[in-house]
Design an enzyme around this catalytic site. Structure first.
Site, PDB file in Angstrom:
ATOM      1  NE  ARG A 213      -3.160  -2.979   0.266  1.00  0.00           N
ATOM      2  CZ  ARG A 213      -3.751  -3.612  -0.722  1.00  0.00           C
ATOM      3  NH1 ARG A 213      -3.715  -3.139  -1.963  1.00  0.00           N
ATOM      4  NH2 ARG A 213      -4.374  -4.753  -0.511  1.00  0.00           N
ATOM      5  CG  ASN A 255       0.451  -8.769   5.583  1.00  0.00           C
ATOM      6  OD1 ASN A 255      -0.241  -9.189   6.512  1.00  0.00           O
ATOM      7  ND2 ASN A 255      -0.067  -8.093   4.573  1.00  0.00           N
ATOM      8  CE  LYS A 332      -2.795  -8.888   8.478  1.00  0.00           C
ATOM      9  NZ  LYS A 332      -2.741  -8.197   7.170  1.00  0.00           N
ATOM     10  CD  GLU A 336      -6.181  -8.599   5.574  1.00  0.00           C
ATOM     11  OE1 GLU A 336      -5.020  -8.157   5.518  1.00  0.00           O
ATOM     12  OE2 GLU A 336      -7.181  -7.952   5.204  1.00  0.00           O
ATOM     13  NE  ARG A 369      -2.069  -3.962  12.302  1.00  0.00           N
ATOM     14  CZ  ARG A 369      -2.590  -4.231  11.115  1.00  0.00           C
ATOM     15  NH1 ARG A 369      -2.605  -5.465  10.658  1.00  0.00           N
ATOM     16  NH2 ARG A 369      -3.102  -3.279  10.372  1.00  0.00           N
ATOM     17  NE  ARG A 381     -13.073  -6.837   7.261  1.00  0.00           N
ATOM     18  CZ  ARG A 381     -12.343  -6.401   6.254  1.00  0.00           C
ATOM     19  NH1 ARG A 381     -12.686  -6.690   5.010  1.00  0.00           N
ATOM     20  NH2 ARG A 381     -11.257  -5.667   6.467  1.00  0.00           N
ATOM     21  CE  LYS A 405      -6.167  -2.197   9.632  1.00  0.00           C
ATOM     22  NZ  LYS A 405      -6.335  -2.672   8.250  1.00  0.00           N
ATOM     23  CG  ASP A 410      -8.820  -2.387   5.789  1.00  0.00           C
ATOM     24  OD1 ASP A 410      -8.005  -1.766   6.478  1.00  0.00           O
ATOM     25  OD2 ASP A 410      -8.494  -3.135   4.827  1.00  0.00           O
ATOM     26  CD  GLU A 438      -5.328  -0.662   1.641  1.00  0.00           C
ATOM     27  OE1 GLU A 438      -4.829  -0.459   2.766  1.00  0.00           O
ATOM     28  OE2 GLU A 438      -5.785  -1.765   1.287  1.00  0.00           O
ATOM     29  CG  HIS A 566     -14.703  -3.363   1.288  1.00  0.00           C
ATOM     30  ND1 HIS A 566     -14.491  -4.121   0.172  1.00  0.00           N
ATOM     31  CD2 HIS A 566     -13.750  -3.735   2.177  1.00  0.00           C
ATOM     32  CE1 HIS A 566     -13.473  -4.936   0.362  1.00  0.00           C
ATOM     33  NE2 HIS A 566     -12.985  -4.716   1.579  1.00  0.00           N
ATOM     34  CD1 TRP A 587     -11.341  -9.349   2.270  1.00  0.00           C
ATOM     35  CD2 TRP A 587      -9.980 -10.560   0.973  1.00  0.00           C
ATOM     36  NE1 TRP A 587     -10.259  -9.714   3.032  1.00  0.00           N
ATOM     37  CE2 TRP A 587      -9.394 -10.463   2.267  1.00  0.00           C
ATOM     38  CE3 TRP A 587      -9.289 -11.280  -0.006  1.00  0.00           C
ATOM     39  CZ2 TRP A 587      -8.171 -11.052   2.608  1.00  0.00           C
ATOM     40  CZ3 TRP A 587      -8.056 -11.869   0.330  1.00  0.00           C
ATOM     41  CH2 TRP A 587      -7.514 -11.750   1.614  1.00  0.00           C
TER      42      TRP A 587
HETATM   43  C1  GCV Z   1      -0.836  -5.040   5.629  1.00  0.00           C
HETATM   44  C2  GCV Z   1      -5.889  -4.223   4.471  1.00  0.00           C
HETATM   45  C3  GCV Z   1      -4.863  -3.965   3.411  1.00  0.00           C
HETATM   46  C4  GCV Z   1      -3.695  -4.926   3.564  1.00  0.00           C
HETATM   47  C5  GCV Z   1      -3.122  -4.759   4.969  1.00  0.00           C
HETATM   48  C6  GCV Z   1      -4.219  -5.053   5.966  1.00  0.00           C
HETATM   49  C7  GCV Z   1      -3.751  -4.864   7.397  1.00  0.00           C
HETATM   50  O1  GCV Z   1      -6.513  -5.436   4.282  1.00  0.00           O
HETATM   51  O2  GCV Z   1      -5.448  -4.082   2.158  1.00  0.00           O
HETATM   52  O3  GCV Z   1      -2.745  -4.619   2.594  1.00  0.00           O
HETATM   53  O4  GCV Z   1      -2.037  -5.631   5.172  1.00  0.00           O
HETATM   54  O5  GCV Z   1      -5.288  -4.181   5.740  1.00  0.00           O
HETATM   55  O6  GCV Z   1      -3.989  -3.807   7.921  1.00  0.00           O
HETATM   56  O7  GCV Z   1      -3.164  -5.783   7.950  1.00  0.00           O
END
Ligand code: GCV
Length: 744
Positions: A213, A255, A332, A336, A369, A381, A405, A410, A438, A566, A587
């Site tokens: 991102r 990630n 994290k 995901e 997180r 969700r 967040k 998101d 993003e 979204h 998604w």
């Molecule tokens: C780092 C969203 C973004 C992902 C990101 C995720 C997160 O899904 O699209 O790129 O991953 O948030 O915050 O972990």
């Protein structure tokens, strides 16, 4: 980082002049032009700018009266002490004043005249120790500072003082900002203290140099050449962060890649930490939960396994040998596709405590997180993080923060505040904002995010009755936590101007300023940023500031008005994709907008998923009732008939059209406003913004047309006559593909 400006004479011309010594007239003319050019450059006119200097531009003050007032008020500096941070502060102050005042101030040992700036801590400066500032310094706290106009030895002076060296550096930046923004400096009485303890950037930077991102080039961290090559940008990056009070940086993507925890990489991380240290910027890393298996050779990463616990303890000891002031881990987990404690049937608390136990002896923290959701869960969700984390309140070690967040999905252009804020009184909750755009037009759209940040910070959770603001959940005040934190997902890359869009720098700046003090307004921050980044010319400031302040709402209008969310393109998140209905359900876009022949929106009221039930009374009632739900959140919480009457008197369908069209019209108006500012700033940044605004308009039209044409297939209602007709078909928009969109 100060850029040297020189007016270059073309080589060919130089040769000719040298050869032809008779051409004295031409030579004199060129010298005169060069001198005039340099004068203009010194005065800040006609200066080529590439944005590298950010808001830390210390160009000569051109307003004669102001310059003379400042020159009278400040004639010398008294600053003793010799630590890396104090030396950094000294250099900043001296260089900053030299640039702004056009003359370098002398350093003096004693105060024998009016106009000395006295800088330091009671330990570093006998003068400050003698000034009896204990009470004020105490009020400023460990990282804060005071800036006071005082009398010392019967002479007027300005004191920049703090309990600790880092406070001095922050004070120096603040002081220079006063001059950069042309404030009155005769009677200063400032005590400034950060409201939140950990003020962090989160980089989603990968070890291969890519940035998840990221829209401003590749990662700043040159892992390949570290630790031997230290890019000058590392220092400039730390300096910029210190100037707005950011005191920590998570270098790697959530990630995560376990390799960053190996000795080879820790050496590189240590080299960065070394550069950042004088600026008070601590480093943190993301910890991949499966690291004990991936790089430790263990058969499991089960958090209750004795070997796993020992592995993390040893790993933490090793990290602290490399980086004695290492901040801690960001994790994290079980989200995901990331591994986590649930892979072993354990809870998030058990996972977080495993790492917290390892860093605790060294004073480190774990930021765990709450961005956790699972498409196999038959639950909205928006409700899942709350369901997962609330029951674990009180089960975390005291060096764990839960990083939440701002909203429950998101980082959408608009979300209601996350329902976790206020419901975990026994756990410090951190805010996670996204500075990188993003979902808000990448680094192509001009969107000032301070209004978004403020909207969330100022929201009332009612956790302890009226006035229980989200801001006071995260600064620890509401539930008396001493540990508090806020993180912003960075928008910084190796683009020359750091953030891609010249105006995206404002979001880095605003994040830092609000992390320091969430009570500051979006207006003041915008005003400061514009003055520091561009010019103090009022003719520029007023229109540019209104562009900034309106920009977020404008973007909401052309992307996701009335609580829609979204709707963007699959995976890369570029452009509109409201038709997306394939792949993982949570998604897709249809999961969120739920448009059908009757209406549109996600019913999260008690008759639907009852996500509103996660908020305190009376918020839940307000959001849960169609009649009282604020219209900006309407389709977030309700499935609303197309013919529903809105406050404007329009039907929902008409209102949707109105919002999308007014979003586009407002971008057009922004473009027009920008055109009127030509000549007031440098051409380079002016035309860069000009070109990006053009793209923004095209993309706003694209969003509007694609969304309305698509939703029209459900509403079966016409786009009102008064609006221009979409010039493409829905089929056209649906077949667009962007395999190389940035940021994935
Ligand atoms: C780092 C969203 C973004 C992902 C990101 C995720 C997160 O899904 O699209 O790129 O991953 O948030 O915050 O972990």
């Amino acid at each position: 980082m100060q850029k040297k400006y020189a007016v270059k004479m073309p080589n060919k011309l130089k040769c000719k002049i040298l050869r032809d010594s008779h051409n004295a007239k031409l030579f004199s003319l060129i010298i005169i032009l060069v001198v005039i050019g340099e004068f203009l450059v010194l005065c800040g006119f006609a200066q080529a700018e590439d944005g590298y200097r950010l808001w830390l531009r210390y160009d000569l003050i051109t307003e004669a009266e102001k310059l003379s007032a400042y020159k009278t008020a400040f004639i010398a500096i008294n600053m003793e002490g010799n630590s890396p941070t104090l030396n950094t502060a000294r250099k900043e102050l001296s260089n900053g004043l030299a640039g702004l005042l056009g003359t370098r101030l002398a350093f003096v040992q004693a105060i024998t005249k009016h106009g000395v700036i006295v800088v330091g801590t009671p330990q570093s400066s006998p003068m400050i120790a003698a000034l009896n500032l204990q009470k004020k310094l105490h009020a400023a706290g460990e990282e804060g500072f005071i800036i006071h106009s005082m009398n010392a030895n019967g002479k007027k002076c300005t004191v920049i003082a703090a309990q600790n060296d880092i406070g001095v550096l922050y004070g120096v930046f603040h002081f220079l900002r006063l001059l950069q923004t042309r404030q009155d400096i005769n009677v200063l009485s400032i005590i400034s203290t950060p409201k939140i303890k950990l003020r962090l950037l989160n980089h989603w930077d990968n070890l291969d140099g890519s940035v998840e991102r990221g829209y401003a080039g590749t990662s700043l961290w040159d892992w390949h050449k570290l630790p031997d090559y230290i890019s000058p940008r590392y220092k400039d990056y730390a300096r910029a962060n210190a100037s707005i009070g950011i005191n920590g940086t998570v270098l790697t993507n959530v990630n995560a890649n376990a390799m960053v925890l190996t000795a080879r990489y820790l050496e590189k991380v240590a080299a960065l930490a070394e550069v950042f240290r004088p600026y008070g910027l601590k480093v943190y890393l993301t910890a991949r939960f499966s690291a004990p298996v991936e790089i430790g050779g263990l058969p499991t990463a089960d958090p209750l396994d004795a070997q796993v616990r020992a592995w993390w303890r040893h790993k933490a000891d090793e990290i602290y040998r490399f980086i004695p002031d290492f901040g801690g881990f960001l994790v994290k987990a079980n989200s995901e596709g990331q591994p986590g404690p649930q892979n072993y049937g354990r809870t998030h608390a058990e996972g977080a405590n495993l790492l917290a136990e390892a860093v605790a002896p060294h004073g480190g923290v774990v930021m765990w997180r709450a961005f956790v959701y699972d498409n196999n869960m038959p639950e909205d969700r928006a409700k899942q993080a709350y369901n997962e984390f609330k029951p674990l309140d009180g089960k975390y070690r005291n060096n764990v923060l839960i990083q939440v967040k701002n909203g429950p999905i998101d980082f959408q252009p608009r979300e209601p505040f996350h329902p976790l804020f206020g419901v975990m009184p026994r756990t410090p909750l951190m805010m996670e904002f996204q500075i990188t755009q993003e979902y808000l037009g990448f680094a192509t759209h001009l969107v000032y995010l301070a209004p978004l940040f403020k909207e969330v910070l100022d929201a009332d959770t009612y956790a302890h009755g009226e006035g229980s603001l989200v801001a006071n959940v995260i600064d620890g005040k509401l539930d008396q936590h001493t540990l508090s934190g806020i993180a912003g997902v960075s928008n910084i890359g190796d683009d020359r101007n750091w953030c891609g869009h010249p105006f995206a720098q404002a979001n880095w700046f605003a994040f830092g300023r609000l992390a320091w003090d969430h009570r500051q307004t979006a207006e003041i921050i915008a005003d400061d940023w514009l003055r520091m980044t561009f010019t103090n010319n009022e003719k520029f400031i007023a229109p540019a500031q209104s562009m900034l302040l309106a920009s977020r709402e404008i973007t909401v209008n052309y992307m996701t008005p009335l609580g829609l969310h979204h709707l963007m393109g699959w995976s890369h998140h570029y452009g509109p994709g409201p038709w997306i209905d394939q792949g993982r359900a949570d998604w897709t876009s249809v999961y969120y907008h739920r448009a059908d022949s009757l209406g549109i929106g996600f019913n999260r009221s008690p008759s639907g998923s009852d996500a509103v039930g996660q908020y305190f009374f009376p918020v839940r009632q307000k959001f849960g009732d169609l009649a009282t739900c604020p219209e900006p959140y309407l389709l977030w919480f309700h499935h609303v008939p197309w013919q529903h009457k809105m406050k404007s008197g329009r039907t929902l369908w008409e209102e949707l059209c109105f919002k999308y069209y007014s979003g586009v019209d407002s971008v057009r108006a922004m473009r027009k406003t920008w055109e009127t500012l030509a000549g007031m700033i440098d051409d380079e940044r002016f035309s860069h913004v000009q070109a990006l605004l053009k793209i923004q308009e095209q993309e706003a039209v694209w969003w509007r047309n694609a969304c309305l044409l698509y939703f029209q297939t459900f509403s079966k209602l016409p786009i009102p006559q008064e609006y221009e007709k979409p010039d493409r078909t829905l089929e056209y928009y649906m077949q667009l593909k962007f395999p190389y969109a940035p940021g994935i």
